[in-house]
Design a protein around this motif. Structure first.
Motif, PDB file in Angstrom:
ATOM      1  N   ASP A 272       0.617  -1.030   0.095  1.00 47.99           N
ATOM      2  CA  ASP A 272       0.106  -0.002   0.269  1.00 47.99           C
ATOM      3  C   ASP A 272       1.001   1.345   0.018  1.00 47.99           C
ATOM      4  O   ASP A 272       0.409   2.310   0.095  1.00 47.99           O
ATOM      5  N   ASP A 275       5.233   1.731  -5.416  1.00 48.75           N
ATOM      6  CA  ASP A 275       4.861   1.486  -6.664  1.00 48.75           C
ATOM      7  C   ASP A 275       5.023  -0.125  -6.808  1.00 48.75           C
ATOM      8  O   ASP A 275       6.040  -1.003  -6.248  1.00 48.75           O
ATOM      9  N   HIS A 276       4.207  -0.767  -7.450  1.00 54.95           N
ATOM     10  CA  HIS A 276       4.132  -2.213  -7.582  1.00 54.95           C
ATOM     11  C   HIS A 276       5.054  -2.613  -8.982  1.00 54.95           C
ATOM     12  O   HIS A 276       5.112  -1.705  -9.836  1.00 54.95           O
ATOM     13  N   ASN A 281       3.894  -7.286  -5.952  1.00 47.09           N
ATOM     14  CA  ASN A 281       2.381  -7.066  -6.452  1.00 47.09           C
ATOM     15  C   ASN A 281       1.772  -8.219  -5.814  1.00 47.09           C
ATOM     16  O   ASN A 281       2.563  -9.348  -5.210  1.00 47.09           O
ATOM     17  N   PRO A 311      -5.704 -12.746  -6.549  1.00 47.73           N
ATOM     18  CA  PRO A 311      -5.670 -11.461  -6.870  1.00 47.73           C
ATOM     19  C   PRO A 311      -5.734 -10.732  -8.228  1.00 47.73           C
ATOM     20  O   PRO A 311      -5.143 -11.546  -9.080  1.00 47.73           O
ATOM     21  N   VAL A 312      -6.239  -9.465  -8.301  1.00 43.99           N
ATOM     22  CA  VAL A 312      -6.324  -9.076  -9.622  1.00 43.99           C
ATOM     23  C   VAL A 312      -4.777  -8.315  -9.970  1.00 43.99           C
ATOM     24  O   VAL A 312      -4.245  -7.448  -9.130  1.00 43.99           O
ATOM     25  N   PRO A 313      -4.140  -8.518 -10.978  1.00 45.31           N
ATOM     26  CA  PRO A 313      -2.847  -7.886 -11.085  1.00 45.31           C
ATOM     27  C   PRO A 313      -3.043  -6.560 -11.183  1.00 45.31           C
ATOM     28  O   PRO A 313      -3.947  -5.878 -11.681  1.00 45.31           O
ATOM     29  N   THR A 314      -2.095  -6.018 -10.733  1.00 47.51           N
ATOM     30  CA  THR A 314      -1.932  -4.237 -10.482  1.00 47.51           C
ATOM     31  C   THR A 314      -1.161  -3.908 -11.292  1.00 47.51           C
ATOM     32  O   THR A 314      -0.810  -2.691 -11.314  1.00 47.51           O
ATOM     33  N   THR A 315      -0.036  -4.719 -11.727  1.00 44.13           N
ATOM     34  CA  THR A 315       0.973  -4.202 -12.872  1.00 44.13           C
ATOM     35  C   THR A 315       1.220  -5.307 -13.726  1.00 44.13           C
ATOM     36  O   THR A 315       0.814  -6.428 -13.725  1.00 44.13           O
TER      37      THR A 315
END
Length: 393
Positions: A272, A275-276, A281, A311-315
């Motif tokens: 949190d 940066d991922h 991530n 989990p949904v990819p954030t990068t």
């Protein structure tokens, strides 16, 4: 310091080798930036423990001549003499205001080398680790040859450290398990350079990357040691966040549940705050957690965790991480009794590992599938055999 540029640094006494690296220190950078021969000679004598007679013998000058230079009573402007001194002190000629074709070529190589390291990392992250190896081999060889000749300028050593790390990490992707110690060897060679550069961020990165290659080579205790050191000296939350997932993987492999849990929890908190990246991530952490729970004897917890929403990819996720996630999730499915689901995931992993030329991951699939998923095991073994044949050629 070596008295002849052709002498290998490995042939020097320990005290001489230590002095040779002094051109890479922050203090040396200040001295060299002065472009003042008197200041450079005094620094050279101090770090080598030489008197003016000994330095004069190195340069082929009389003691009084060295003294006159250091006192500012004699100023050298002759290009041949300055090039001679630079050669004897193992310095690039431009430090003394002299340029030549060799020096210009070397400085061009530094610029090219920095780009080569960046492009190699992009290639590795996009599933082309073998191309990264091909890019870095010649660069490392050339930089090592210069270091053996006694040239230890900071910018060259920094590039050498980065190139060795990149080469070791790329080899860690393309080599089979029984040869992964080679990858750890190259990242270890980077550490031998990094220690002289007094750069906490670079040292943290080197320890992190070396620790991960040690884990892959099965040297798990040493891996945890390096990664704990990296986490403790990380100069920023972002730097620490890059270490913790790898520490969690190594702690899990070592069956150290408390350390694994702490690393996972702190990583989750830092997600949190930073940066991922391809490593930091939620998707990567999910895979690390599943594998670590199994390794620390908490299979039921891993099965329950896998049943939750992925989990949904954030990068953007590196292709090899997608393969790793497929294999780990397939293992959890198999442990939970879902052989069909496990076979589907592991079959997909075989195809992608073959495409990306990841022998180590094919070996993981072999171990996981065993006698329960014979077709998957055979497919992985066949793909691995093909890769071995290609590597041998």
């Amino acid at each position: 310091m070596t008295a002849n540029r052709g002498h290998s640094m490995q042939g020097l006494r320990p005290s001489q080798r230590h002095a040779a690296w002094r051109w890479a220190t922050p203090e040396a950078q200040s001295v060299l930036a002065s472009r003042d021969l008197a200041v450079i000679l005094r620094f050279h004598r101090r770090v080598n423990g030489q008197n003016q007679s000994e330095t004069g013998a190195l340069l082929g000058y009389d003691k009084t001549y060295v003294s006159a230079i250091e006192l500012g009573k004699r100023r050298l402007t002759d290009v041949t003499a300055l090039r001679h001194i630079a050669d004897r002190l193992a310095l690039p000629p431009h430090v003394l205001g002299v340029t030549d074709l060799a020096d210009t070529d070397f400085r061009a190589m530094l610029q090219f080398g920095q780009s080569a390291v960046r492009l190699a990392e992009i290639a590795r992250q996009t599933g082309h680790a073998s191309e990264a190896v091909a890019e870095l081999w010649p660069l490392v060889a050339r930089l090592e040859a210069r270091a053996r000749d006694g040239h230890t300028e900071r910018e060259a050593l920094r590039l050498l450290a980065d190139a060795r790390l990149g080469l070791g990490t790329a080899l860690g992707n393309v080599l089979p398990e029984e040869r992964l110690v080679t990858a750890a060897h190259w990242t270890a060679k980077s550490l031998s350079v990094v220690g002289h550069l007094d750069d906490p961020a670079l040292t943290t990165t080197a320890l992190r990357m070396h620790g991960n290659e040690l884990r892959k080579a099965g040297l798990v205790g040493a891996a945890v040691n390096r990664l704990v050191r990296a986490a403790s000296m990380a100069p920023s939350p972002t730097s620490r966040a890059a270490v913790l997932p790898l520490l969690a993987r190594a702690a899990g492999a070592l069956s150290n549940a408390p350390l694994f849990d702490r690393a996972v929890q702190e990583t989750r908190t830092l997600l949190d705050q930073v940066d991922h990246t391809s490593l930091v991530n939620p998707v990567a952490l999910h895979e690390i957690e599943l594998r670590g729970l199994i390794s620390t004897g908490r299979t039921r917890a891993a099965i329950l965790r896998a049943e939750q929403a992925t989990p949904v990819p954030t990068t953007a996720i590196a292709p090899q991480w997608s393969v790793i996630e497929l294999i780990t999730t397939g293992k959890v499915r198999l442990l939970g009794g879902d052989t069909r689901g496990a076979a589907e995931l592991l079959t997909q992993a075989v195809n992608e590992a073959r495409t990306q030329r990841l022998p180590h991951q094919l070996q993981r699939i072999n171990r996981i599938s065993g006698h329960e998923l014979v077709e998957v095991n055979d497919a992985a073994a066949h793909a691995l055999s093909q890769l071995r044949t290609e590597m041998a050629a």
